[in-house]
Write an enzyme that holds these catalytic residues in place. Structure first.
Site, PDB file in Angstrom:
ATOM      1  N   CYS A 128      37.508  40.987  36.860  1.00 19.04           N
ATOM      2  CA  CYS A 128      38.134  40.382  37.732  1.00 19.04           C
ATOM      3  C   CYS A 128      38.691  38.978  37.738  1.00 19.04           C
ATOM      4  CB  CYS A 128      37.220  40.375  39.168  1.00 19.04           C
ATOM      5  SG  CYS A 128      35.781  39.327  38.764  1.00 19.04           S
ATOM      6  N   HIS A 241      37.718  34.889  44.079  1.00 15.65           N
ATOM      7  CA  HIS A 241      37.373  33.951  43.424  1.00 15.65           C
ATOM      8  C   HIS A 241      38.697  32.982  43.151  1.00 15.65           C
ATOM      9  CE1 HIS A 241      34.186  36.439  42.083  1.00 15.65           C
ATOM     10  NE2 HIS A 241      34.734  37.143  41.055  1.00 15.65           N
TER      11      HIS A 241
END
Length: 335
Positions: A128, A241
């Site tokens: 990710c 994130h």
């Protein structure tokens, strides 16, 4: 198209169902797979109820065109042959095959054509943190090749799964009640804390998460000489994130050039008006599809350096959405 989801009950598996719906992906038949514990669970998709089947070594994938898998590296390695033996394309969200030379590692905005070279009928979805970073690196690299990347990540609880998100919420409630917080998914209490430790440490002092960014970025960008150094940190954020990125290019790039490149890049949205306090934050970016970039500025220590801030939803673009976009790219550019 006949589609299967392996790991359907997990956080990413559930996101696959939402993303396939949102993207209006062509699904004629859908089959859900899970562990023995998950078998029998029921989920709705486009008005129809589907029951999770236990993943087994049989011919359940015989008529499957695409299998989106997100059940962990061990499961992916064990069942890869079962999933692909009848011709199904396996788009795998685990770390199992990412660095295998005969498995493409794909972010469609960056190296979409790599998806057509699949000798094992497997395509790997990158980590990710790597996905959102390379989406932002690509437009800069197109102006002048990037020589060096330094990145510090600020990773949400969602990166450790649904149970980790529940643990973070539970810790705040426990602390509010004066109780000792439950600590199972992270090395330490995450509530009111940041932990400079994502994944396990390796012999060189970097974690596996940090080494994923080092290795995967080189492979995706076809740049074996690209230097990447990462520090990955877990923060008490539920979802999305963030990354502080520093890049050094071969030739100087003006802020105007960089901003224009970002603004025209696929899958990237510029939020960069610091005078108006406009910049990407995970609170706003959660559940969004694109990668967002802001805080663009020159590196004061290097004439060929730029600094910027990148935020992306870890479960969407960092996992399920990128995998679905790989399939969409292949449909749109079928060779």
């Amino acid at each position: 198209m006949n589609v299967a989801i392996v790991g359907a009950s997990g956080a990413v598996g559930q996101e696959f169902l939402r993303v396939l719906e949102e993207q209006n992906f062509p699904v004629d038949n859908l089959t859900l797979f899970g562990s023995k514990r998950s078998a029998g669970k029921k989920y709705m998709f486009r008005g129809t109820e589907y029951t999770v089947k236990e993943l087994q070594h049989n011919d359940d994938f015989k008529d499957v065109d695409i299998a989106f898998t997100s059940a962990g590296a061990g499961v992916s390695k064990e069942y890869a042959d079962t999933i692909t033996k009848h011709g199904a394309l396996m788009i795998d969200n685990s770390s199992a095959f990412r660095m295998d030379s005969d498995v493409p590692l794909v972010v469609p905005e960056v190296n979409g054509d790599d998806a057509f070279n699949t000798p094992r009928n497997i395509i790997a979805n990158p980590n990710c943190t790597t996905i959102q970073m390379v989406v932002a690196l690509k437009p800069i690299n197109d102006i002048s090749p990037i020589k060096r990347v330094h990145v510090a990540t600020y990773q949400a609880a969602s990166g450790a799964g649904a149970a980790a998100m529940d643990e973070l919420v539970g810790q705040y409630a426990q602390l509010q009640r004066g109780e000792e917080p439950t600590v199972e998914k992270f090395a330490y209490q995450l509530a009111y804390n940041v932990i400079p430790h994502v994944d396990v440490f390796t012999d060189n002092g970097y974690t596996k998460e940090e080494m994923k960014m080092y290795n995967e970025t080189k492979k995706i960008m076809h740049a074996p000489g690209l230097d990447v150094s990462a520090t990955c940190v877990r923060v008490p954020v539920m979802r999305a994130h963030s990354e502080a990125v520093w890049v050094e290019t071969e030739a100087p790039i003006s802020l105007e050039q960089a901003r224009e490149a970002f603004e025209h890049a696929e899958g990237l949205v510029v939020m960069d008006r610091p005078a108006d306090k406009v910049y990407p934050m995970p609170l706003d970016i959660a559940n969004q599809n694109p990668v967002f970039v802001g805080r663009l500025r020159r590196d004061l220590t290097n004439d060929c350096g730029l600094s910027f801030w990148v935020v992306g939803d870890q479960i969407k673009k960092g996992a399920a959405l990128n995998a679905v976009q790989i399939a969409q790219y292949m449909i749109a550019h079928k060779k």
